[in-house]
Design an enzyme around this catalytic site. Structure first.
Site, PDB file in Angstrom:
ATOM      1  CG  MET A 221      -4.439  -4.119   5.530  1.00 42.98           C
ATOM      2  SD  MET A 221      -2.964  -3.550   6.394  1.00 42.98           S
ATOM      3  CE  MET A 221      -3.163  -1.769   5.883  1.00 42.98           C
TER       4      MET A 221
ATOM      5  NE  ARG B  26       8.273  -0.034   1.096  1.00 39.61           N
ATOM      6  CZ  ARG B  26       8.991   0.962   1.393  1.00 39.61           C
ATOM      7  NH1 ARG B  26       9.903   1.326   0.425  1.00 39.61           N
ATOM      8  NH2 ARG B  26       9.035   1.503   2.582  1.00 39.61           N
TER       9      ARG B  26
ATOM     10  CB  CYS C  83      -0.968   0.109   1.149  1.00 39.19           C
ATOM     11  SG  CYS C  83      -0.161  -0.018   2.836  1.00 39.19           S
TER      12      CYS C  83
ATOM     13  CD  GLU D 294       4.999  -1.905   8.349  1.00 39.03           C
ATOM     14  OE1 GLU D 294       4.329  -2.993   8.807  1.00 39.03           O
ATOM     15  OE2 GLU D 294       5.168  -1.679   7.091  1.00 39.03           O
ATOM     16  N   GLY D 295       5.489  -4.552  11.417  1.00 41.94           N
ATOM     17  CA  GLY D 295       5.967  -5.774  11.221  1.00 41.94           C
ATOM     18  C   GLY D 295       5.413  -6.212   9.887  1.00 41.94           C
TER      19      GLY D 295
END
Length: 548
Positions: free
Chosen positions: A314, A159, A157, A221-222
């Site tokens: 998400m 790159r 989302c 962030e993982g």
């Protein structure tokens, strides 16, 4: 150049870069269209010249390629460029799939070209976005170019990046840009200012930082580690004829690079606290809702009627953070009921009502705040539809929509309606700024660890130049062995076939033991720079071209 950039600050060219830049200028002087323009851009990047619009690169103090287009080219120039590109268009993919290096051929260097939340808006990113199931197909199309040995695609989302391996990075850059223009439908004037490009060690370091979460919108962030791991898995995967999926297009170099990135991402998270308390895109979206709902809706988040559209990873994180902020009632919409029910079962303390996508507009009427996170390739909420459903009328109920999908699910024009507030992933930057400030010290710790991982990969990469020498050495002494056995054939003619096989095994075993030490030496690392050069090895064993 001087006419179009007279208002720009002067560029200081490092002396070490003059030769590279001079070669590129020579190419430009011979042809100002098509492929000749791209080596010039690559030379600017190689020389680390700050372009008029600078973008901080992932390698710290370096500057990524973000070249401005001062004026749109004339139709004649565009026509000439198209003709030049047609001359270097890729051959049929079927003829190039499975392209492997032959013995003695040289392995190329890594190159990454792409864009991210740092260099491009979501409007541009969504035009290059590729769904995960299509990554290998796109990589195969890239590998179909003669200039590209290996390829892999990473599309998230925030790159879109193309990783390739090539010996001629200038020519490969030209072909990657040809692919990106064809895939996105964007003209050069729209595409080039948003792109960055990194070569060799800088490309390697960039991927290590990406996998470690240092280049993410939300530092630490993982999810990006899982995405890089998925990229690696796809890149080395065999073809699946039943599913119609082509094989991955990673070879020795890119496969090793992606695997090193995954290992580095795990290592950094284990050795530092970079991921401790880290927020995700989903949690940042909920934080944005906490900030905006009092003004946009007149109620705090905990009292808002919430709808979540989509039931993927998400959305799962969205529900987790909504629950932690006191939201107890949610309407969950998805194309299939089974997946939505499975997701809802994970949150027994929340009152989750499940609906299908045909209930979208009715659900939006009954909610104050909606989150969209679907895999749709187009907008599922548009200004025209909102007007048709009554949100354009005076006295219409207020609606806030936070869209964390790429490509976007919600048109930005929806903000033109007085009763609607629409946000996308680019609006999350104001939320994550605080997170980045708190993590600066952890980022520095991670950078030190990644430098060691970079050195390990570079050392392995340097050892590849000895591969042709190893092959030549093995071939030469195998030929000697075979010739000696053949010479003794008359004396051995009384032996049975089984005995002759034993002679073959014996002589090959002796040869392998004799070559073990030199082979181990050639495959070893060179930490102190004292290892013999390829030319010295060729001279010593009288193999290959002694001038190499």
């Amino acid at each position: 150049l001087s006419a179009s950039t007279s208002s720009l600050p002067p560029l200081i060219i490092p002396r070490a870069a003059m030769r590279t830049l001079g070669l590129a200028l020579l190419a430009v002087s011979s042809s100002f269209v098509g492929a000749a323009r791209l080596p010039f851009q690559s030379a600017i990047r190689a020389a680390r010249l700050p372009p008029p619009r600078c973008v901080a690169s992932s390698a710290g103090s370096d500057v990524s390629l973000a070249l401005p287009i001062v004026a749109a080219p004339s139709p004649e120039v565009e026509k000439a460029r198209a003709a030049a590109e047609a001359a270097v268009a890729p051959k049929a993919a079927s003829a190039a799939l499975g392209k492997k290096l032959g013995k003695g051929e040289v392995h190329g260097l890594p190159l990454v070209i792409g864009l991210s939340h740092k260099t491009a808006t979501v409007e541009v990113r969504e035009k290059l976005s590729i769904q995960e199931k299509d990554w290998n197909q796109a990589a195969a199309a890239l590998a179909a170019y003669d200039t590209i040995q290996e390829a892999a695609v990473l599309s998230t989302c925030n790159r879109f990046e193309v990783y390739i391996v090539a010996t001629d990075l200038f020519a490969a850059t030209r072909d990657v840009l040809h692919f990106l223009r064809a895939h996105s439908g964007l003209e050069s004037a729209e595409l080039r200012p948003n792109l960055f490009m990194l070569q060799d060690e800088e490309a390697t370091m960039h991927l290590l930082r990406v996998s470690s979460g240092l280049d993410s919108l939300v530092v630490g962030e993982g999810q990006i580690l899982s995405q890089v791991k998925a990229c690696y898995t796809h890149a080395i995967a065999p073809a699946d004829d039943e599913a119609g999926r082509p094989a991955g297009s990673a070879g020795k170099v890119l496969g090793r690079l992606l695997n090193s990135a995954v290992m580095a991402g795990k290592f950094v998270r284990a050795e530092t606290e970079i991921a401790k308390g880290a927020v995700s895109i989903s949690s940042a979206a909920v934080e944005l809702a906490v900030m905006k709902t009092p003004d946009d809706l007149g109620v705090p988040l905990a009292e808002a009627r919430v709808c979540v559209i989509g039931a993927g990873k998400m959305s799962k994180l969205l529900l987790t953070h909504l629950e932690s902020h006191g939201v107890s009632t949610v309407k969950l919409l998805n194309r299939g009921r089974a997946r939505a029910e499975e997701l809802a079962s994970l949150y027994p303390d929340m009152d989750i009502t499940i609906g299908l996508m045909d209930e979208q507009w009715e659900s939006l009427r009954q909610c104050d705040l909606a989150f969209t996170s679907t895999s749709a390739t187009g907008c599922i909420v548009t200004k025209r539809e909102l007007v048709e459903k009554g949100w354009g009328e005076a006295g219409a109920g207020r609606l806030a929509i936070i869209d964390i999908s790429v490509p976007r699910n919600v048109e930005s024009e929806c903000n033109e309606l007085a009763s609607v507030r629409a946000y996308n992933v680019d609006d999350l930057k104001q939320v994550v700024a605080k997170n980045q400030a708190r993590r600066r010290e952890k980022v520095l710790e991670a950078e030190v660890l990644l430098r060691d991982k970079l050195a390990e990969f570079v050392s392995w990469q340097q050892s590849l130049k000895y591969v042709p020498a190893i092959s030549q050495l093995q071939a030469k002494y195998e030929a000697v062995r075979a010739a000696e056995v053949a010479k003794a054939a008359k004396k051995l003619k009384g032996l049975s076939d089984k005995d002759m096989q034993a002679v073959e095994v014996l002589t090959k075993g002796i040869l392998n033991k004799l070559l073990h030490a030199p082979m181990s030496y050639l495959r070893s690392e060179d930490p102190d720079g004292t290892k013999a050069s390829v030319r010295q090895v060729n001279e010593m064993f009288q193999t290959g071209d002694p001038t190499n």
